[in-house]
Design a protein around this motif. Structure first.
Motif, short mmCIF file in Angstrom:
data_model
loop_
_atom_site.label_atom_id
_atom_site.label_comp_id
_atom_site.label_asym_id
_atom_site.label_seq_id
_atom_site.Cartn_x
_atom_site.Cartn_y
_atom_site.Cartn_z
N SER A 39 8.54 -13.09 -26.12
CA SER A 39 7.10 -13.41 -25.99
C SER A 39 6.36 -12.74 -24.84
CB SER A 39 6.93 -14.94 -25.90
OG SER A 39 7.44 -15.40 -24.66
N SER A 40 7.01 -12.49 -23.71
CA SER A 40 6.22 -12.11 -22.52
C SER A 40 5.44 -10.81 -22.69
CB SER A 40 7.14 -12.03 -21.28
OG SER A 40 8.00 -10.92 -21.37
N GLY A 97 15.11 -6.71 -17.47
CA GLY A 97 16.35 -5.96 -17.67
C GLY A 97 16.98 -6.22 -19.03
N SER A 98 16.72 -7.39 -19.60
CA SER A 98 17.38 -7.71 -20.88
C SER A 98 16.93 -6.79 -22.01
CB SER A 98 17.17 -9.19 -21.22
OG SER A 98 17.80 -9.99 -20.23
N ASP A 101 18.10 -3.13 -21.20
CA ASP A 101 19.53 -2.89 -21.42
C ASP A 101 19.88 -2.93 -22.90
OD1 ASP A 101 19.72 -2.72 -18.71
OD2 ASP A 101 21.17 -4.35 -18.47
N THR A 136 8.84 -5.04 -16.90
CA THR A 136 7.81 -6.06 -16.62
C THR A 136 8.34 -7.12 -15.66
OG1 THR A 136 8.44 -7.46 -18.49
CG2 THR A 136 6.81 -5.73 -18.93
N THR A 137 9.53 -6.90 -15.11
CA THR A 137 9.99 -7.69 -13.97
C THR A 137 10.27 -6.70 -12.84
OG1 THR A 137 12.35 -7.57 -14.57
CG2 THR A 137 11.11 -9.47 -15.40
N THR A 145 18.40 3.45 -14.26
CA THR A 145 19.87 3.44 -14.18
C THR A 145 20.51 3.85 -15.51
OG1 THR A 145 20.33 1.15 -14.89
CG2 THR A 145 19.80 1.50 -12.55
N LYS A 158 29.98 -10.53 -18.26
CA LYS A 158 29.05 -9.47 -18.63
C LYS A 158 29.75 -8.14 -18.42
CE LYS A 158 24.86 -10.22 -18.49
NZ LYS A 158 23.42 -10.38 -18.21
N TYR A 177 1.86 -5.63 -14.81
CA TYR A 177 2.50 -6.46 -15.85
C TYR A 177 3.22 -7.67 -15.25
CZ TYR A 177 1.64 -2.39 -18.79
OH TYR A 177 1.04 -1.35 -19.45
#
Ligand code: NAP
Ligand code: ZN
Length: 372
Positions: A39-40, A97-98, A101, A136-137, A145, A158, A177
């Motif tokens: 959603s963000s 990052g989610s 990645d 956006t973070t 990276t 992980k 953002y």
């Protein structure tokens, strides 16, 4: 002075940079898969900006908006299938990052037949779709990276795809953002960036260039995290945090992370503690652990962070972290055992033994008495 620095990502940072850089997007084809969280990206304006830029270039796009925090392999396979069925020639990843990645993993899966195990080990003879990253973070630095960090249920932690072929080709970094990023996410992601800078500075793989970037990043992070503690989440703080997070990303792309990340992944997988918070919880005790053998580089870290000693550094972290989660002795023993098997221990300036890792967990989180 030995330095190796490889950053194939074109970086454009600043307010309005997506719109201003629209013409660059045409370099990678006429069809793009746009990947976001649930959603963000719709709310913070990034999705509208990206799709307007793609439209302006005549690039057809399809949206995949199903990436959850701490993505696993399955969602990356779904996105890769979507990219293939649409005929996407590149991927635009928007989010924390989610989604970034997950996009890197989908880009690899779209070009290679891989099992869940060979997804992490490679090789990747088919290459990868180019990835454009729009963070956006202000935290992971994933936009610069060659890592894609995914939840790996087979190993109950992980795991990382680590390959130069997944460096984003373009990073469009607009701090605007992050304007409405909630305080908790702001703090957790900034703690991740601080951890990247501090761990990268102290890592065995660090060199003069990455240490210099790390000092710049940690100084900006510490100064602006103090402002966050004082309630300032204004645009200047946002811009500084974003600059620092991307800079710290360049640091870990070369110096890599250390035992803090190795230990933190188990807090995230087993205790559902956010990635950045997990690192922030461990960072103070880690600094004291390294200081005992390497006082000079730790003094440089403290100076850059504006702290007289590790007590002041821990006080800043504590003000940001609030009440802490607890661990049982059984969890500490299990997580310590597992974290020593990761690649993070050998990159740590002071090689941690089992009892060191146990002591680090104990010094970082309250221990509950009962066994589970
Ligand atoms: P995230 O998991 O990407 O996002 C966390 C939450 O923040 C989500 O609920 C997301 O919502 C929301 N969010 C994102 N941007 C927002 C905005 N601008 N305004 C409001 N809410 C927003 O968090 P992250 O800390 O950035 O990423 C963590 C992941 O990155 C972990 O998997 C970690 O292992 C990985 N990581 C990667 C690297 C690397 O180099 N590749 C380095 C460190 C960490 P939506 O879901 O709706 O978007
Ligand atoms: Zn991290």
């Amino acid at each position: 002075m030995d330095i190796r620095f490889y950053l194939p990502t074109r970086l454009v940072m600043g307010t309005g940079c997506v719109q201003a850089s629209a013409s660059l997007l045409a370099s990678w084809g006429t069809k793009a898969l746009v990947m976001t969280g649930t959603s963000s990206a719709r709310k913070n304006g990034s999705l509208d900006d990206v799709t307007a830029a793609l439209d302006a270039q005549g690039i057809a796009w399809r949206l995949f908006d199903q990436v959850e925090p701490n993505p696993g392999i399955a969602v990356c396979r779904q996105a890769a299938a979507e990219a293939l069925s649409f005929g996407a020639q590149f991927v635009v990843a928007i989010g924390g990052g989610s989604p970034l990645d997950a996009a890197k993993a989908a880009a690899v899966l779209a070009k290679n037949e891989l099992t869940d195990a060979t997804l992490f080990s490679g090789p990747y003879p088919g290459g990868a779709l180019p990835v454009v990253a729009v963070p956006t973070t202000a935290g992971t630095g994933s936009e610069v990276t060659q890592f894609s960090i995914l939840t790996n249920d087979a190993l109950r932690t992980k795991s990382t795809i680590f390959w130069d072929g997944i460096f984003p080709v373009l990073a469009l970094v607009d701090p605007a953002y992050t304007k409405d990023l909630p305080r908790t996410v702001t703090v957790n992601t900034a703690l991740d960036a601080l951890s990247h800078a501090v761990e990268g500075y102290l890592a065995k793989r660090s060199d003069a260039l990455t240490r210099s970037l790390a000092l710049t990043a940690m100084a900006a992070l510490a100064a602006n995290l103090r402002k966050v503690v004082a309630g300032d989440l204004g645009p200047e703080v946002r811009a500084e945090l974003m600059f620092a997070a991307t800079t710290a990303g360049m640091v870990i792309a070369h110096a890599m992370t250390t035992i803090v990340h190795g230990m933190g992944y188990f807090l995230t997988y087993e205790k559902a503690i956010d990635h950045g918070r997990a690192n922030g919880l461990l960072l103070g005790a880690y600094l004291e652990f390294i200081q005992a053998e390497h006082p000079e580089p730790v003094a440089a870290v403290l100076k850059a962070c504006g702290c007289a000693d590790t007590g002041e550094f821990r006080a800043l972290l504590d003000a940001l972290l609030g009440p802490k989660e607890s661990l049982t002795p059984e969890e500490i023993a299990r997580f310590a055992e597992a974290s020593l098997k990761t690649r993070h221990g050998p990159n740590t300036a002071r090689t941690p033994q089992r009892e060191d890792v146990v002591a680090l967990y104990q010094a970082s989180l309250p221990t509950t008495k009962e066994f589970v």
